[in-house]
Design an enzyme around this catalytic site. Sequence first.
Site, PDB file in Angstrom:
ATOM      1  CG  ASP A 133      -1.841   1.139   1.341  1.00 15.91           C
ATOM      2  OD1 ASP A 133      -2.113   1.782   0.316  1.00 15.91           O
ATOM      3  OD2 ASP A 133      -2.289   1.431   2.481  1.00 15.91           O
TER       4      ASP A 133
ATOM      5  CD  GLU B 256       0.090  -5.506   7.572  1.00 18.95           C
ATOM      6  OE1 GLU B 256      -0.427  -5.511   6.446  1.00 18.95           O
ATOM      7  OE2 GLU B 256      -0.453  -5.011   8.567  1.00 18.95           O
TER       8      GLU B 256
ATOM      9  CE1 TYR C 150      -4.371   0.802  10.217  1.00 16.14           C
ATOM     10  CE2 TYR C 150      -3.313  -1.341  10.000  1.00 16.14           C
ATOM     11  CZ  TYR C 150      -3.249   0.046   9.948  1.00 16.14           C
ATOM     12  OH  TYR C 150      -2.068   0.668   9.630  1.00 16.14           O
TER      13      TYR C 150
ATOM     14  CD  GLU D   7       1.280  -0.595   9.602  1.00 14.26           C
ATOM     15  OE1 GLU D   7       0.116  -0.639   9.142  1.00 14.26           O
ATOM     16  OE2 GLU D   7       2.277  -0.968   8.971  1.00 14.26           O
TER      17      GLU D   7
END
Length: 572
Positions: free
Chosen positions: A152, A392, A444, A480
């Site tokens: 991303d 990740e 998230y 994150e």
Amino acid sequence: MRHLSGKWDFRPDPQNQGTRKRWFRGFTKDRAITIPASWNEQYKDLRDYLGPAWYQTRFDWPGSHQNKGIFIRFGSVNYLAQVWLNGFKLGQHEGGHLPFVLEVTRLIKKKGNLLVVRAEGFLKPDRVPPGNVPPGPLDSFNNNFNPPASFDFFPFCGIQRPVILFSVPNESIQDVTVTTEISGNTGLVQVKSLATNAKDSALRVSLEGFGFKATREVPIQSGGCTAFLKIPKAKFWAPSSPHLYQLKVELRRADKTIDQIKLLVGIRTIKINKNKILLNGKPIFLKGFGRHEDFPGKGRNLPPSALAKDYRNMRWVGANSFRTTHYPYSDEDMAMADRLGFLVIDETPAVGLFFKKEGLARRLKLCRQFTKEMIDRDKNHPSVVMWSLANEPHSKRAAAQGFFKNLAQLARSLDQTRPVTLVSYLGTSENSFRFLDLVCVNRYFGWYTEPGDLDKAIPRLSRDLDAIHRKFKKPLLVTEFGADAIPGSHANPPIMFSEEYQEAMISRYIELMNKKPYIAGTHVWNLCDFRTAQATHRPNSMNYKGVFTRDRRPKLAAHLLRRLWKTKRGNR
Ligand code: BDP
């Protein structure tokens, strides 16, 4: 030393004819381009162009050649670079975010040298980071990006960091490794060095700073040697007091200095004890960000003024650390972290790895190369406190563990002083955490799951973090968490994409995480908004999870962090 940055000739090669037509001997320019900077933000028609493209520049080298080797260093070319000088191939380098050095001694002329570079940044599954990865149940998210990155951030291409020419004596210091230890208030500095062709010579090591000065001279045996220095009442390096000593390493023969290297040295230790990270023997809590090298008009390059601004902004909110998401940052960035006292999790470009057999051996070979290049480059920075092997990875296939065991072993063989980790979205099912030194997860809830519902998200976060800690019993960093906020978008009550929702989510995450003693640090995603490839979930081709905008203005969340991190409670 000579900088070759500035305006170069440039020519995109969409038909891939340059090699056949021998453009490496010089080509007719299509336009001028500025380096260092990505080509994608310099010209409209190049926005999504991934190569190949050709660069050339002419330069003189009036310096003397006697008893010297002359070299050219590229700070970073993304992704694959081939380099020619005066029509002869010097070499090539794969990988976008680490430097490479090529020797030019025999080819360089005093006047009218022609340096040509062919670069391409195609996205392929067997590259690192991989791109164009076919979606599959175990292997990747289907982000459906254009260009088809499997990560991303925008796959910016070209010569993205400075190019420099330099010379070294034929008999020279090849490598210096500085490690430090602490005993009471005494600092112990060990300087290990290699030297080429250096017969009957010695290494003189001098350390100076804060009223202290000492020099040791040790004979060089079979190419290398080690010097030890003891610094009584030493000034230790820490975020609140980034003390740096000046180290000079000289190669000496018959009372003459043949070569020398100067470095800044921070005396500090970094260790893991149960749930804590210990800096100089005391627990330290990491507060900070994931970042990107990303700036309007530049692409993957931070001009010096933007870099300085990022550090001022990080300080202003009270951060003490960051992770080099998702690739090693520039030399200038690392030097700034040393000088201003930031703790850095240094990460390789291995983002979005997957473990299908096809191409796996090649991906491992590249990851080994990048891990080694990163440690070689950054091992002497006191700011670097741990190595991150990947971000990740899609680690559900069994092959992932062998892959990371291999990389962890390599990192530990190159550096015994820093913890080694990787960053996962998986949590309890990331089995590599069993043999890594600490656990890093990205979370998230309230964004990609439980969208817009923090009352559901926060209890889930709490259960999830507890489960991860129960399983691995190691310090846990939440590397994150965050929400997109379109700058200037407001809502009451908060809704997704408003500044208020980003503020609320970050605030509730930090409030919860501060209550969990096993958490050793929290990094907000991201310091600044950044360009990414186009996708339905990326308005304006942007990831808006920055707490500062892409032009570095604060959002509500930046003010919130400043309130939280500058207080005692936030400073645990
Ligand atoms: C994480 C990735 C990061 C992304 C972020 C996001 O590590 O690169 O930008 O999510 O989706 O999974 O904003």
